[in-house]
Design an enzyme around this catalytic site. Structure first.
Site, short mmCIF file in Angstrom:
data_model
loop_
_atom_site.label_atom_id
_atom_site.label_comp_id
_atom_site.label_asym_id
_atom_site.label_seq_id
_atom_site.Cartn_x
_atom_site.Cartn_y
_atom_site.Cartn_z
N LYS A 182 0.82 -1.20 0.00
CA LYS A 182 0.00 0.00 0.00
C LYS A 182 0.87 1.27 0.00
O LYS A 182 2.09 1.19 0.13
CB LYS A 182 -0.96 -0.02 1.19
CG LYS A 182 -1.96 -1.20 1.16
CD LYS A 182 -2.76 -1.26 -0.11
CE LYS A 182 -4.04 -2.07 -0.15
NZ LYS A 182 -4.12 -3.44 0.29
C1 LIG Z 1 -5.49 -4.26 0.75
C2 LIG Z 1 -6.96 -4.09 0.73
C3 LIG Z 1 -7.78 -4.48 1.79
C4 LIG Z 1 -7.27 -5.26 2.97
O1 LIG Z 1 -6.28 -4.62 3.66
P1 LIG Z 1 -5.54 -5.40 4.85
O2 LIG Z 1 -4.81 -4.32 5.56
O3 LIG Z 1 -4.64 -6.41 4.20
O4 LIG Z 1 -6.59 -6.04 5.68
C5 LIG Z 1 -9.12 -4.18 1.75
N1 LIG Z 1 -9.66 -3.57 0.68
C6 LIG Z 1 -8.92 -3.21 -0.38
C7 LIG Z 1 -9.58 -2.50 -1.52
C8 LIG Z 1 -7.55 -3.47 -0.40
O5 LIG Z 1 -6.82 -3.14 -1.47
#
Ligand SMILES: *Cc1c(COP(=O)(O)O)cnc(C)c1O
Length: 376
Positions: A182
């Protein structure tokens, strides 16, 4: 290792320094570093409160819990997202109700929401896909008219804005991810942002078992008996995670600018290619450029992935629609064919490498490889 990985983090000396500061103290779990991150993060988002958690999945789950969503309730959401958007709804006991997406952005189609509302509907859970915010003003109007809550999945959209609105300002909560790929990351992590003090306090309680005091409180003020007034989970962000995120907040806009230039270059190079369709950005949107998705003919998509992989280029699919995964197909009353726009995108989309340290020359090379696939 691939020549051009799909993602590469830019963490280094600054983050090592930050972690070593935590190690010099005695609180590794939730403490002052988490509190500093929460205040920096909420200030950045121009929202009143942030609560640090272990993932965006936890943020979505606790938001729904704190809003009182439970078994028998329905939550309207998009099928075109990571599975966590829907698994969090299932964790709350509610049922995800899918609504198809807009063809040119991939975001939840606000025009289709009203027809999906039933007496059981309690909330809308939109996803700001690829880094472009949904139309939050329309969503808030619908939610107010029908008495619904809004939980934003802003995993792709820390820096985003639309019509002067940031994530977490019109939604009851907005949920963020600091997972490994991210825009800011501590490996695994997440946060909820909200304007509501009541929701922030409830989520802070729910993140540590429902305990009414923390280890850090006991470290500061000495031991005193604590209570567990409500049943919670173990979703609290720790000081090590928070320390890694703090310095990344200082370069969040710089990194966004870098990704923006790279995306512009991708678009310039790929636009002339007849075989490729690009997603559109709506007016008055500040895009986060979290991913670089392109669309190609469904019968070419997997071949292009193989071709790029063989050239050492990392790429992934964001996303194959949630209702097509076995668990959802088995447990929810949806069939393939029901959400044709999301399914088309799911069959055609590929995300190309994108991260701040990627070079423009590398983007050119990746684009040449993509074009070579179609020319041959
Ligand atoms: C990465 C992601 C998640 C989940 O995030 P985590 O921190 O791994 O739980 C949820 N929604 C979207 C759109 C994502 O890209």
């Amino acid at each position: 290792m691939q020549k051009v990985p799909f993602f590469k983090h830019d963490l280094g000396e600054t983050e090592l320094q930050a972690i070593s500061e935590v190690l010099q103290g005695n609180i590794l779990t939730t403490g002052d570093f988490v509190a500093s991150f929460e205040s920096k993060f909420s200030r950045y988002l121009q929202a009143n409160h942030a609560v640090g958690l272990t993932s965006c999945t936890a943020a979505l789950h606790l938001s729904l819990e704190a809003l009182g969503i439970k078994e028998g309730d329905e939550v309207i959401t998009t099928p075109l997202s990571f599975i966590a958007t829907s698994t969090a709804i299932l964790h709350s006991g509610a049922r995800p109700i899918f609504v198809d997406v807009e063809a040119d952005t991939g975001n939840l189609d606000t025009k289709r929401i009203v027809e999906a509302i039933t007496p059981r509907t309690k909330a809308i859970l939109p996803v700001h896909l690829f880094g472009q915010m949904c139309d939050m003003k329309s969503l808030r109007n619908i939610a107010d008219k029908y008495g619904l809550s809004i939980v934003e999945d802003a995993a792709h959209c820390i820096e985003g804005e639309r019509d002067g609105i940031r994530p977490g300002q019109l939604g009851d909560t907005a949920c963020f991810s600091f997972y490994a790929t991210k825009n800011i990351t501590c490996g695994e992590g997440g946060a909820v942002v909200t304007q509501s003090q009541k929701l922030a306090e409830q989520i802070a309680l729910l993140r540590t078992h429902g305990m009414d005091s923390t280890a850090s409180d006991r470290d500061k003020h000495g031991y005193s008996h604590w209570d567990m007034p409500i049943l919670g989970w173990k979703y609290n962000m720790d000081n090590i995670q928070a320390s890694m995120l703090l310095p990344q907040m200082e370069r969040i806009e710089i990194n966004l600018e870098k990704r923006k230039r790279l995306v512009q270059r991708y678009r310039e190079r790929l636009k002339p290619c007849q075989d490729i369709t690009l997603f559109e950005t709506q007016p008055k949107v500040k895009h986060c450029y979290h991913l670089m998705p392109i669309r190609v003919a469904a019968n070419k998509r997997d071949k292009l992935i193989d071709f790029l992989s063989a050239s050492g280029i990392g790429c992934v699919v964001n996303y194959r629609p949630i209702h097509t995964f076995s668990y959802f197909a088995k447990n929810l009353p949806y069939n393939t064919g029901q959400f044709p726009i999301a399914e088309n995108i799911g069959d055609e989309v590929i995300s190309l490498p994108l991260y701040p340290e990627l070079k423009l020359e590398t983007v050119d090379w990746v684009c040449n490889q993509v074009r070579k696939f179609f020319d041959d």
